[in-house]
Write a protein that holds these residues in place. Structure first.
Motif, mmCIF file in Angstrom:
data_model
loop_
_atom_site.group_PDB
_atom_site.id
_atom_site.type_symbol
_atom_site.label_atom_id
_atom_site.label_comp_id
_atom_site.label_asym_id
_atom_site.label_seq_id
_atom_site.Cartn_x
_atom_site.Cartn_y
_atom_site.Cartn_z
ATOM 1 N N ASN A 4 -25.206 -5.165 -23.204
ATOM 2 C CA ASN A 4 -24.743 -6.506 -23.545
ATOM 3 C C ASN A 4 -24.320 -7.256 -22.285
ATOM 4 O O ASN A 4 -24.185 -6.676 -21.210
ATOM 5 N N ILE A 5 -24.109 -8.543 -22.435
ATOM 6 C CA ILE A 5 -23.818 -9.408 -21.292
ATOM 7 C C ILE A 5 -22.553 -8.981 -20.553
ATOM 8 O O ILE A 5 -22.544 -8.918 -19.328
ATOM 9 N N ALA A 6 -21.475 -8.684 -21.260
ATOM 10 C CA ALA A 6 -20.217 -8.322 -20.611
ATOM 11 C C ALA A 6 -20.388 -7.085 -19.741
ATOM 12 O O ALA A 6 -19.912 -7.040 -18.596
ATOM 13 N N GLU A 7 -21.085 -6.085 -20.261
ATOM 14 C CA GLU A 7 -21.308 -4.868 -19.481
ATOM 15 C C GLU A 7 -22.245 -5.157 -18.300
ATOM 16 O O GLU A 7 -22.054 -4.636 -17.206
ATOM 17 N N ALA A 8 -23.229 -6.008 -18.506
ATOM 18 C CA ALA A 8 -24.181 -6.342 -17.445
ATOM 19 C C ALA A 8 -23.492 -7.051 -16.281
ATOM 20 O O ALA A 8 -23.844 -6.830 -15.122
ATOM 21 N N LYS A 9 -22.493 -7.884 -16.584
ATOM 22 C CA LYS A 9 -21.749 -8.572 -15.528
ATOM 23 C C LYS A 9 -21.108 -7.551 -14.586
ATOM 24 O O LYS A 9 -21.111 -7.719 -13.374
ATOM 25 N N ALA A 10 -20.567 -6.514 -15.161
ATOM 26 C CA ALA A 10 -19.869 -5.497 -14.365
ATOM 27 C C ALA A 10 -20.837 -4.588 -13.611
ATOM 28 O O ALA A 10 -20.458 -3.977 -12.624
ATOM 29 N N LYS A 11 -22.078 -4.499 -14.082
ATOM 30 C CA LYS A 11 -23.034 -3.556 -13.501
ATOM 31 C C LYS A 11 -24.282 -4.237 -12.929
ATOM 32 O O LYS A 11 -25.358 -3.639 -12.889
ATOM 33 N N LEU A 12 -24.134 -5.480 -12.496
ATOM 34 C CA LEU A 12 -25.284 -6.241 -12.031
ATOM 35 C C LEU A 12 -26.055 -5.531 -10.922
ATOM 36 O O LEU A 12 -27.285 -5.432 -10.968
ATOM 37 N N SER A 13 -25.351 -4.990 -9.935
ATOM 38 C CA SER A 13 -26.025 -4.296 -8.831
ATOM 39 C C SER A 13 -26.851 -3.118 -9.338
ATOM 40 O O SER A 13 -27.974 -2.894 -8.887
ATOM 41 N N GLU A 14 -26.301 -2.367 -10.279
ATOM 42 C CA GLU A 14 -27.022 -1.223 -10.849
ATOM 43 C C GLU A 14 -28.265 -1.677 -11.619
ATOM 44 O O GLU A 14 -29.317 -1.032 -11.548
ATOM 45 N N LEU A 15 -28.136 -2.773 -12.339
ATOM 46 C CA LEU A 15 -29.273 -3.288 -13.103
ATOM 47 C C LEU A 15 -30.395 -3.757 -12.185
ATOM 48 O O LEU A 15 -31.579 -3.508 -12.453
ATOM 49 N N ILE A 16 -30.030 -4.407 -11.114
ATOM 50 C CA ILE A 16 -31.036 -4.863 -10.153
ATOM 51 C C ILE A 16 -31.748 -3.667 -9.541
ATOM 52 O O ILE A 16 -32.979 -3.645 -9.431
ATOM 53 N N ALA A 17 -30.999 -2.658 -9.154
ATOM 54 C CA ALA A 17 -31.603 -1.453 -8.575
ATOM 55 C C ALA A 17 -32.543 -0.779 -9.575
ATOM 56 O O ALA A 17 -33.633 -0.323 -9.207
ATOM 57 N N ALA A 18 -32.151 -0.732 -10.829
ATOM 58 C CA ALA A 18 -32.994 -0.124 -11.858
ATOM 59 C C ALA A 18 -34.295 -0.899 -12.022
ATOM 60 O O ALA A 18 -35.376 -0.313 -12.131
ATOM 61 N N ALA A 19 -34.207 -2.220 -12.030
ATOM 62 C CA ALA A 19 -35.414 -3.045 -12.159
ATOM 63 C C ALA A 19 -36.330 -2.841 -10.956
ATOM 64 O O ALA A 19 -37.547 -2.760 -11.101
ATOM 65 N N GLU A 20 -35.744 -2.711 -9.765
ATOM 66 C CA GLU A 20 -36.545 -2.468 -8.561
ATOM 67 C C GLU A 20 -37.280 -1.133 -8.639
ATOM 68 O O GLU A 20 -38.372 -0.993 -8.107
ATOM 69 N N ARG A 21 -36.700 -0.165 -9.320
ATOM 70 C CA ARG A 21 -37.342 1.147 -9.493
ATOM 71 C C ARG A 21 -38.407 1.117 -10.580
ATOM 72 O O ARG A 21 -39.093 2.101 -10.819
ATOM 73 N N GLY A 22 -38.526 -0.011 -11.253
ATOM 74 C CA GLY A 22 -39.535 -0.142 -12.293
ATOM 75 C C GLY A 22 -39.031 0.114 -13.693
ATOM 76 O O GLY A 22 -39.814 0.131 -14.645
ATOM 77 N N GLU A 23 -37.734 0.330 -13.849
ATOM 78 C CA GLU A 23 -37.168 0.559 -15.184
ATOM 79 C C GLU A 23 -37.131 -0.749 -15.972
ATOM 80 O O GLU A 23 -37.011 -1.826 -15.401
ATOM 81 N N ASP A 24 -37.257 -0.647 -17.281
ATOM 82 C CA ASP A 24 -37.167 -1.792 -18.166
ATOM 83 C C ASP A 24 -35.686 -2.107 -18.356
ATOM 84 O O ASP A 24 -34.954 -1.301 -18.931
ATOM 85 N N VAL A 25 -35.234 -3.261 -17.877
ATOM 86 C CA VAL A 25 -33.828 -3.650 -17.968
ATOM 87 C C VAL A 25 -33.731 -4.886 -18.857
ATOM 88 O O VAL A 25 -34.297 -5.926 -18.545
#
Length: 75
Positions: A4-25
């Motif tokens: 969800n958005i609230a959790e994504a705000k706190a983990k933005l760096s992790e989400l970006i790294a996951a997308a760079e690795r090719g994960e579906d975010v």
């Protein structure tokens, strides 16, 4: 990976790294997916104007005024 958005705000760096690795975010609002992160280079080539260059024959008189006979059906 979806969160969800609230959790994504706190983990933005992790989400970006996951997308760079090719994960579906996917970011969701109220459990409904609203945004998907993808690496910028995953979009493919940019749209290019002139892609059919040379495929259409040039009409030299295209910009010339129409004759009375050519205009008749339009008036």
């Amino acid at each position: 990976m979806q969160m969800n958005i609230a959790e994504a705000k706190a983990k933005l760096s992790e989400l970006i790294a996951a997308a760079e690795r090719g994960e579906d975010v996917v970011i969701a609002r109220g459990g409904k997916p609203i945004v998907r992160f993808v690496p910028a280079d995953a979009r493919g080539p940019a749209f290019r104007i002139g892609i059919a260059e040379g495929a259409v024959a040039a009409v030299p008189d295209f910009l010339e005024p129409m004759t009375d006979g050519e205009l008749a059906p339009w008036t």
